[in-house]
Design an enzyme around this catalytic site. Sequence first.
Site, short mmCIF file in Angstrom:
data_model
loop_
_atom_site.label_atom_id
_atom_site.label_comp_id
_atom_site.label_asym_id
_atom_site.label_seq_id
_atom_site.Cartn_x
_atom_site.Cartn_y
_atom_site.Cartn_z
N TYR A 136 -14.65 -6.71 -2.68
CA TYR A 136 -15.23 -7.19 -1.43
C TYR A 136 -16.76 -7.05 -1.47
O TYR A 136 -17.32 -6.02 -1.07
CB TYR A 136 -14.65 -6.41 -0.25
CG TYR A 136 -13.16 -6.59 -0.12
CD1 TYR A 136 -12.62 -7.79 0.33
CD2 TYR A 136 -12.29 -5.57 -0.49
CE1 TYR A 136 -11.25 -7.96 0.42
CE2 TYR A 136 -10.91 -5.74 -0.39
CZ TYR A 136 -10.41 -6.94 0.06
OH TYR A 136 -9.04 -7.11 0.15
N ASP A 159 -6.88 -12.71 0.37
CA ASP A 159 -8.11 -11.93 0.21
C ASP A 159 -8.22 -11.24 -1.14
O ASP A 159 -9.26 -10.63 -1.44
CB ASP A 159 -8.26 -10.91 1.34
CG ASP A 159 -7.21 -9.81 1.27
OD1 ASP A 159 -6.12 -10.07 0.75
OD2 ASP A 159 -7.50 -8.69 1.74
N HIS A 160 -7.17 -11.26 -1.94
CA HIS A 160 -7.26 -10.69 -3.30
C HIS A 160 -6.31 -11.47 -4.18
O HIS A 160 -5.29 -10.96 -4.65
CB HIS A 160 -6.96 -9.19 -3.32
CG HIS A 160 -5.87 -8.74 -2.40
ND1 HIS A 160 -4.61 -9.31 -2.39
CD2 HIS A 160 -5.84 -7.77 -1.45
CE1 HIS A 160 -3.86 -8.71 -1.49
NE2 HIS A 160 -4.59 -7.78 -0.90
N HIS A 207 0.83 -1.21 0.00
CA HIS A 207 0.00 0.00 0.00
C HIS A 207 0.86 1.26 0.00
O HIS A 207 0.62 2.17 0.80
CB HIS A 207 -0.92 -0.01 1.22
CG HIS A 207 -2.08 -0.94 1.09
ND1 HIS A 207 -3.31 -0.56 0.64
CD2 HIS A 207 -2.19 -2.27 1.35
CE1 HIS A 207 -4.14 -1.58 0.64
NE2 HIS A 207 -3.47 -2.65 1.05
N TYR A 222 -14.66 -24.71 -6.30
CA TYR A 222 -14.22 -25.74 -5.35
C TYR A 222 -12.90 -25.42 -4.66
O TYR A 222 -12.83 -25.43 -3.45
CB TYR A 222 -14.16 -27.12 -6.03
CG TYR A 222 -13.42 -27.17 -7.35
CD1 TYR A 222 -12.07 -27.45 -7.41
CD2 TYR A 222 -14.10 -26.96 -8.55
CE1 TYR A 222 -11.40 -27.50 -8.62
CE2 TYR A 222 -13.44 -27.01 -9.77
CZ TYR A 222 -12.09 -27.28 -9.80
OH TYR A 222 -11.43 -27.32 -11.00
#
Length: 570
Positions: free
Chosen positions: A358, A291-292, A257, A491
């Site tokens: 998100y 998460d990404h 970031h 899956y």
Amino acid sequence: MNARKWLKGLAIACGVMFAGALHANLSTVPDETYKALNLDRSKATPKETYDALVKRYKDPAQGAGRGTMAEYWEPIPYSMYLDPTTFYKPPSSVKEVVTRKECVECHSDESPVWVQAWKRSTHANLDEVRKLKAEDPKYYKKEKLEEVENNLRSLGKLGAKENLKEVGCIDCHVEVNAKKKADHTKDIIMPTADTCGTCHLREFAERESERDTMIFPNGQWPEGRPSHALDWKANIETTVWAAMPQREVAEGCSMCHYNQNKCDGCHTRHEFSAAESRKPEACATCHSGVDHNNWEAYSMSKHGKVTAMMGDKWNWDVPLKDAFEKGGQSAPTCASCHMEYEGEYAHNMVRKVRWANYPFVPGVAENITSEWSEKRLDSWAATCSQCHSERFARTYLELMDKGTLEGLAKYQEAHDIVKKLYDEGLLTGQKTNRPNPPAPDKPGFGQFTQLFWSKGNNPASMELKVLEMAENDLAKMHVGFAHVNPGGWTYTEGWGPMNRAYVEIQDEHTRLREMVALQERVNKLEGTKTSLLDLNSTSEKISLGGLGGGLLLAGTLALIGWRKRKQNEA
């Protein structure tokens, strides 16, 4: 000497007047940015545009500096390389005052790989750029160099007839086209985005325009986010980042970031190769993980596999707009999809963002069929239609939206179960062993903080599981859809892991509810002084069948027996 200085000053002044008569002509910068900067795009000079951009860029109220949570954290030594404007200090141990030539000579011994990379760069070979022929795929760099020199003339850093000889150490680490020697103890800076923008005004303005085009209609996200342009602000104004005493761990977030502050996250120093930055691998360091997982999803898609198999035959030196026609590219890349908007390519990556990675963020899903979102969907359909029929593109985008909503519904059902337990005070240790999170965070349920901070039973395991369903599994499910990776939403990632978490939450929920029922029955039995022999009577029978019922009955007997023993001991 004085005459030469006077003539040079006159030449620069004439250059400023000449360049000032030209407007910046930044056609790839959206109208929203000129409006936000109070500039007339038809008249604004490069200098006026640059000054307005930098004024906003350096304004603490607009995201620069330590942010609103500065009182809760202190920088570590490495922080100065992530936010140089705020923290960098020149090295006090290096006393040399050096010329351009001496920079290269010294660093050829001290840090030879820097110098080798720079010598391969366009920066070090501007005369070669000027010699490029129209048929050369890199010919666009000649036009780019002319644009850069006009920017510098407008800023008063280059004379009317003067050409930029090179972009060397001093130009980036002291001042562009500086003629003075560099004093290491006073003059050295670590280049930031506005340093690069001195020459690369178009790219700087494009990137900064993310602030003005990433505006959700109902404030679902803070203005300008998510984006590269404000990713540092998003980082340092996250409560857990500010609160964590483990500062070295926290800087793991900062190391991705920091695009708001610097350009070398995408354009690796000191070669700054445009061809390198166009390759998907350039994005992978940050756009990956739990998460990404954009890189993983893209890599396993057909698009990613074609790039892996055929990419070494493509010409990465051509500009993005020519990648398919002249570069031989036969599959989309991160850059060709995300930098494209209605046929133009720019450093604004967010003009088509709809889900923002998100789906659980309040209001995002409800907005997905709004006029704002539909317009962006149309832009995506146009992007996809470069390779597919429009009908194919739109049916796939519909599949992505509906599939994401299906995942969201699964998560929300699990979330509501755990939230009700929390509201009733039934989560493990909730009333006895749940310390408050560190300031500036406040106590609460299912908070982002709990992914990185824990103490006692805060968070409870069920609470963390449902939080991970949202922040990780649901996000990966959407990313799988968005990057056309079937296993990435069905899956391996996405639905499969969410289903497993849902089952585990339901099991734990049932156990907790049965224990509550058991406690109520024990309390009732003790309150009426019911004999153990009366447990099978019709009035007090525990009517749970099967193994579960037997275990529960055994537990009831054991609990009552234990309490009676305690009473006798007393």
